[in-house]
Design a protein around this motif. Structure first.
Motif, PDB file in Angstrom:
ATOM      1  N   THR A 152     -67.245 -17.564-122.295  1.00 39.93           N
ATOM      2  CA  THR A 152     -65.944 -16.961-122.589  1.00 39.93           C
ATOM      3  C   THR A 152     -64.824 -18.001-122.503  1.00 39.93           C
ATOM      4  OG1 THR A 152     -66.613 -14.775-121.796  1.00 39.93           O
ATOM      5  CG2 THR A 152     -64.262 -15.235-121.850  1.00 39.93           C
ATOM      6  N   PRO A 153     -64.006 -18.104-123.527  1.00 39.01           N
ATOM      7  CA  PRO A 153     -62.913 -19.087-123.499  1.00 39.01           C
ATOM      8  C   PRO A 153     -61.913 -18.790-122.386  1.00 39.01           C
ATOM      9  CG  PRO A 153     -63.281 -18.259-125.736  1.00 39.01           C
ATOM     10  CD  PRO A 153     -64.076 -17.383-124.815  1.00 39.01           C
ATOM     11  N   ASP A 154     -61.311 -19.844-121.864  1.00 37.98           N
ATOM     12  CA  ASP A 154     -60.232 -19.667-120.888  1.00 37.98           C
ATOM     13  C   ASP A 154     -59.119 -18.836-121.520  1.00 37.98           C
ATOM     14  OD1 ASP A 154     -61.632 -21.270-119.142  1.00 37.98           O
ATOM     15  OD2 ASP A 154     -60.512 -23.091-119.637  1.00 37.98           O
ATOM     16  N   GLY A 155     -58.552 -17.955-120.730  1.00 36.84           N
ATOM     17  CA  GLY A 155     -57.446 -17.147-121.220  1.00 36.84           C
ATOM     18  C   GLY A 155     -57.849 -15.783-121.715  1.00 36.84           C
ATOM     19  N   VAL A 156     -59.154 -15.545-121.871  1.00 36.25           N
ATOM     20  CA  VAL A 156     -59.627 -14.222-122.280  1.00 36.25           C
ATOM     21  C   VAL A 156     -59.910 -13.406-121.017  1.00 36.25           C
ATOM     22  CG1 VAL A 156     -61.455 -12.921-123.424  1.00 36.25           C
ATOM     23  CG2 VAL A 156     -60.589 -15.036-124.453  1.00 36.25           C
ATOM     24  N   ALA A 157     -59.151 -12.343-120.809  1.00 35.04           N
ATOM     25  CA  ALA A 157     -59.354 -11.483-119.647  1.00 35.04           C
ATOM     26  C   ALA A 157     -60.635 -10.677-119.829  1.00 35.04           C
ATOM     27  CB  ALA A 157     -58.159 -10.551-119.478  1.00 35.04           C
ATOM     28  N   THR A 158     -61.464 -10.652-118.787  1.00 33.92           N
ATOM     29  CA  THR A 158     -62.772  -9.997-118.899  1.00 33.92           C
ATOM     30  C   THR A 158     -62.991  -9.042-117.737  1.00 33.92           C
ATOM     31  OG1 THR A 158     -63.712 -11.931-120.013  1.00 33.92           O
ATOM     32  CG2 THR A 158     -65.263 -10.348-119.070  1.00 33.92           C
ATOM     33  N   ARG A 159     -63.405  -7.832-118.081  1.00 34.53           N
ATOM     34  CA  ARG A 159     -63.834  -6.881-117.058  1.00 34.53           C
ATOM     35  C   ARG A 159     -65.323  -6.660-117.217  1.00 34.53           C
ATOM     36  NH1 ARG A 159     -61.777  -0.641-115.776  1.00 34.53           N
ATOM     37  NH2 ARG A 159     -63.171  -0.356-113.982  1.00 34.53           N
ATOM     38  N   VAL A 160     -66.069  -6.681-116.112  1.00 34.26           N
ATOM     39  CA  VAL A 160     -67.522  -6.533-116.141  1.00 34.26           C
ATOM     40  C   VAL A 160     -67.934  -5.392-115.223  1.00 34.26           C
ATOM     41  CG1 VAL A 160     -69.742  -7.644-115.679  1.00 34.26           C
ATOM     42  CG2 VAL A 160     -67.846  -8.985-116.612  1.00 34.26           C
ATOM     43  N   VAL A 161     -68.770  -4.503-115.744  1.00 32.82           N
ATOM     44  CA  VAL A 161     -69.356  -3.428-114.954  1.00 32.82           C
ATOM     45  C   VAL A 161     -70.859  -3.445-115.219  1.00 32.82           C
ATOM     46  CG1 VAL A 161     -69.378  -0.969-114.427  1.00 32.82           C
ATOM     47  CG2 VAL A 161     -67.261  -2.047-115.229  1.00 32.82           C
ATOM     48  N   VAL A 162     -71.658  -3.513-114.148  1.00 33.88           N
ATOM     49  CA  VAL A 162     -73.111  -3.570-114.296  1.00 33.88           C
ATOM     50  C   VAL A 162     -73.748  -2.499-113.427  1.00 33.88           C
ATOM     51  CG1 VAL A 162     -75.187  -4.984-114.101  1.00 33.88           C
ATOM     52  CG2 VAL A 162     -73.012  -6.050-114.748  1.00 33.88           C
ATOM     53  N   GLU A 163     -74.627  -1.713-114.040  1.00 33.56           N
ATOM     54  CA  GLU A 163     -75.381  -0.687-113.325  1.00 33.56           C
ATOM     55  C   GLU A 163     -76.742  -1.257-112.950  1.00 33.56           C
ATOM     56  OE1 GLU A 163     -76.137   4.009-113.982  1.00 33.56           O
ATOM     57  OE2 GLU A 163     -76.990   2.718-115.546  1.00 33.56           O
ATOM     58  N   LEU A 164     -77.016  -1.319-111.660  1.00 32.55           N
ATOM     59  CA  LEU A 164     -78.268  -1.865-111.141  1.00 32.55           C
ATOM     60  C   LEU A 164     -79.030  -0.785-110.381  1.00 32.55           C
ATOM     61  CD1 LEU A 164     -76.993  -5.265-109.665  1.00 32.55           C
ATOM     62  CD2 LEU A 164     -78.135  -4.895-111.864  1.00 32.55           C
ATOM     63  N   PRO A 165     -80.339  -1.001-110.187  1.00 33.79           N
ATOM     64  CA  PRO A 165     -81.095  -0.014-109.410  1.00 33.79           C
ATOM     65  C   PRO A 165     -80.678   0.036-107.948  1.00 33.79           C
ATOM     66  CG  PRO A 165     -82.478  -1.908-109.959  1.00 33.79           C
ATOM     67  CD  PRO A 165     -81.222  -2.040-110.756  1.00 33.79           C
ATOM     68  N   GLY A 166     -80.156  -1.074-107.412  1.00 35.80           N
ATOM     69  CA  GLY A 166     -79.721  -1.097-106.026  1.00 35.80           C
ATOM     70  C   GLY A 166     -79.119  -2.445-105.665  1.00 35.80           C
ATOM     71  N   GLY A 186     -84.000   3.543-115.190  1.00 36.23           N
ATOM     72  CA  GLY A 186     -85.295   4.192-115.136  1.00 36.23           C
ATOM     73  C   GLY A 186     -85.590   4.917-113.845  1.00 36.23           C
ATOM     74  N   HIS A 187     -84.728   4.760-112.846  1.00 38.01           N
ATOM     75  CA  HIS A 187     -84.933   5.419-111.553  1.00 38.01           C
ATOM     76  C   HIS A 187     -84.141   6.723-111.461  1.00 38.01           C
ATOM     77  CE1 HIS A 187     -86.978   1.811-110.096  1.00 38.01           C
ATOM     78  NE2 HIS A 187     -85.988   1.113-110.633  1.00 38.01           N
ATOM     79  N   GLU A 188     -82.981   6.740-112.093  1.00 38.01           N
ATOM     80  CA  GLU A 188     -82.127   7.920-112.161  1.00 38.01           C
ATOM     81  C   GLU A 188     -81.524   7.959-113.555  1.00 38.01           C
ATOM     82  OE1 GLU A 188     -79.144   7.587-109.172  1.00 38.01           O
ATOM     83  OE2 GLU A 188     -80.564   7.098-107.575  1.00 38.01           O
ATOM     84  N   ALA A 189     -80.795   9.027-113.854  1.00 39.39           N
ATOM     85  CA  ALA A 189     -80.136   9.117-115.155  1.00 39.39           C
ATOM     86  C   ALA A 189     -79.110   8.002-115.300  1.00 39.39           C
ATOM     87  CB  ALA A 189     -79.457  10.475-115.302  1.00 39.39           C
ATOM     88  N   SER A 190     -79.079   7.382-116.476  1.00 41.11           N
ATOM     89  CA  SER A 190     -78.115   6.322-116.745  1.00 41.11           C
ATOM     90  C   SER A 190     -76.689   6.863-116.729  1.00 41.11           C
ATOM     91  CB  SER A 190     -78.401   5.694-118.108  1.00 41.11           C
ATOM     92  OG  SER A 190     -77.362   4.805-118.474  1.00 41.11           O
ATOM     93  N   ARG A 191     -75.773   6.065-116.177  1.00 42.69           N
ATOM     94  CA  ARG A 191     -74.351   6.423-116.153  1.00 42.69           C
ATOM     95  C   ARG A 191     -73.545   5.535-117.090  1.00 42.69           C
ATOM     96  NH1 ARG A 191     -72.264   4.988-111.409  1.00 42.69           N
ATOM     97  NH2 ARG A 191     -70.360   6.155-111.831  1.00 42.69           N
ATOM     98  N   LEU A 192     -74.203   4.856-118.033  1.00 44.03           N
ATOM     99  CA  LEU A 192     -73.497   3.921-118.894  1.00 44.03           C
ATOM    100  C   LEU A 192     -72.370   4.588-119.672  1.00 44.03           C
ATOM    101  CD1 LEU A 192     -76.426   1.719-120.248  1.00 44.03           C
ATOM    102  CD2 LEU A 192     -74.616   1.026-118.657  1.00 44.03           C
ATOM    103  N   ALA A 193     -72.616   5.784-120.191  1.00 41.75           N
ATOM    104  CA  ALA A 193     -71.562   6.464-120.950  1.00 41.75           C
ATOM    105  C   ALA A 193     -70.352   6.753-120.068  1.00 41.75           C
ATOM    106  CB  ALA A 193     -72.107   7.758-121.550  1.00 41.75           C
ATOM    107  N   GLU A 194     -70.594   7.190-118.846  1.00 46.37           N
ATOM    108  CA  GLU A 194     -69.502   7.466-117.905  1.00 46.37           C
ATOM    109  C   GLU A 194     -68.748   6.180-117.554  1.00 46.37           C
ATOM    110  OE1 GLU A 194     -69.199   8.570-113.161  1.00 46.37           O
ATOM    111  OE2 GLU A 194     -70.914   9.304-114.313  1.00 46.37           O
ATOM    112  N   LEU A 195     -69.486   5.092-117.373  1.00 44.42           N
ATOM    113  CA  LEU A 195     -68.861   3.818-117.018  1.00 44.42           C
ATOM    114  C   LEU A 195     -67.980   3.302-118.152  1.00 44.42           C
ATOM    115  CD1 LEU A 195     -71.914   2.082-115.296  1.00 44.42           C
ATOM    116  CD2 LEU A 195     -69.948   3.179-114.180  1.00 44.42           C
ATOM    117  N   VAL A 196     -68.429   3.486-119.386  1.00 40.75           N
ATOM    118  CA  VAL A 196     -67.638   3.037-120.531  1.00 40.75           C
ATOM    119  C   VAL A 196     -66.357   3.848-120.653  1.00 40.75           C
ATOM    120  CG1 VAL A 196     -67.589   2.874-123.049  1.00 40.75           C
ATOM    121  CG2 VAL A 196     -69.603   2.093-121.788  1.00 40.75           C
ATOM    122  N   SER A 197     -66.467   5.159-120.549  1.00 43.90           N
ATOM    123  CA  SER A 197     -65.270   5.991-120.710  1.00 43.90           C
ATOM    124  C   SER A 197     -64.285   5.778-119.568  1.00 43.90           C
ATOM    125  CB  SER A 197     -65.662   7.474-120.804  1.00 43.90           C
ATOM    126  OG  SER A 197     -66.338   7.904-119.633  1.00 43.90           O
ATOM    127  N   ALA A 198     -64.783   5.417-118.381  1.00 41.67           N
ATOM    128  CA  ALA A 198     -63.879   5.131-117.266  1.00 41.67           C
ATOM    129  C   ALA A 198     -63.184   3.787-117.445  1.00 41.67           C
ATOM    130  CB  ALA A 198     -64.655   5.139-115.949  1.00 41.67           C
TER     131      ALA A 198
END
Length: 293
Positions: A152-166, A186-198
């Motif tokens: 990522t080039p300097d100056g580009v603001a980045t937000r990262v959210v990662v869903e892990l098993p633990g 694969g251990h529980e229902a994915s929350r990716l859609a919720e994380l994106v909308s948040a």
């Protein structure tokens, strides 16, 4: 396209749930990285107990095919974590679990083992006016997230959210604060859609932005619809990448069991596209959902 024969140089445990395999060898001469942080390759695994015996396909105008009389090599798709052309090395990070061709192979991987690797393809493609980005993924997208951050080039603001098993799956990532959440994978229902909308709620000023999301394919159907239909993003402003399907073998069997006419209908959607690729993908995924797939 070339399919290269690569040899394991090193095996490095990263966390309790991920292992890095470094591939090298003369077979990687001519392997050219795209330079895109989420570039992926198809790995071709040994078909039997001899870990150096590869039944590599040969390339054709339409892709590749297995030579007559040879067994079909098991194949899986993986992100390239790093490329070092000066030493003819590439790193591939494997999620560990208790089943599957790739996970079984990596559990016993050692220097000298062989894999086939095809030429890479990258998908991340931000707009020219990129000022900020949001990267969201489950554990399978973690190697790509790490490399995207490194690039990522300097100056580009980045937000990262990662869903892990633990917490045992957390890795150190370069250059930015990461929000770690636990579940899915694969251990529980994915929350990716919720994380994106948040992370990108309705009303967000999307000027100069780019959203990249990767992980469980079925969970990302909702994400794609949200970004495209609810937020109204053009295809140039986001990329949604399905990396895996729960119980993929069963899914494939159910797909192949569909009536011929239904499978022909699904193929025809791609043969006669209406609208851009994202709209087409949404229609295709909606039809799969209707069919219980």
């Amino acid at each position: 396209m070339t399919i290269h024969r690569a040899v394991v140089a090193r095996v490095q445990p990263l966390t309790a749930t991920m292992t890095r395999v470094t591939l090298h060898g003369e077979g990687l001469v001519g392997f050219e990285s795209t330079g895109v942080g989420d570039e992926y390759v198809r790995l071709f695994f040994p078909h039997g107990p001899d870990r150096s015996d590869l039944s590599l396909p040969v390339t054709t105008e339409k892709g590749w095919e297995t030579p007559e009389g040879r067994p079909v090599a098991p194949m899986r798709t993986y992100t390239v974590r790093a490329v070092r052309p000066e030493s003819r090395e590439i790193d591939v990070d494997f999620v560990l679990h208790d089943h599957g061709v790739a996970s079984t192979w990596v559990a016993g991987a050692q220097p000298g083992d062989a894999l086939g690797v095809n030429d890479p393809t990258g998908l991340y493609s931000p707009p020219d006016d990129l000022a900020w980005q949001v990267l969201i993924a489950d554990q399978t997208g973690l190697p790509a997230v790490a490399r995207l951050l490194e690039n990522t080039p300097d100056g580009v603001a980045t937000r990262v959210v990662v869903e892990l098993p633990g917490p045992e799956a957390v890795q150190s990532l370069p250059g930015t604060k990461v929000t770690w959440t636990y579940g899915g994978n694969g251990h529980e229902a994915s929350r990716l859609a919720e994380l994106v909308s948040a992370a990108i709620p309705p009303g967000t000023d999307l000027t100069g932005g780019y959203i990249w999301v990767a992980g469980e394919t079925n969970a990302l159907r909702t994400v794609r619809r949200y970004l495209r239909k609810e937020l109204g993003l053009p295809a140039t402003r986001f990329k949604v990448v399905g990396y895996w399907i729960p119980d993929a073998d069963s899914w494939n069997e159910r797909y192949e069991a569909l009536p011929d006419a239904v499978r022909a209908e699904l193929v025809a959607l791609w043969d006669n596209p209406v609208g851009d690729e994202e709209d087409l993908t949404i229609r295709y995924e909606a039809r799969l959902s209707d069919l219980g797939l």
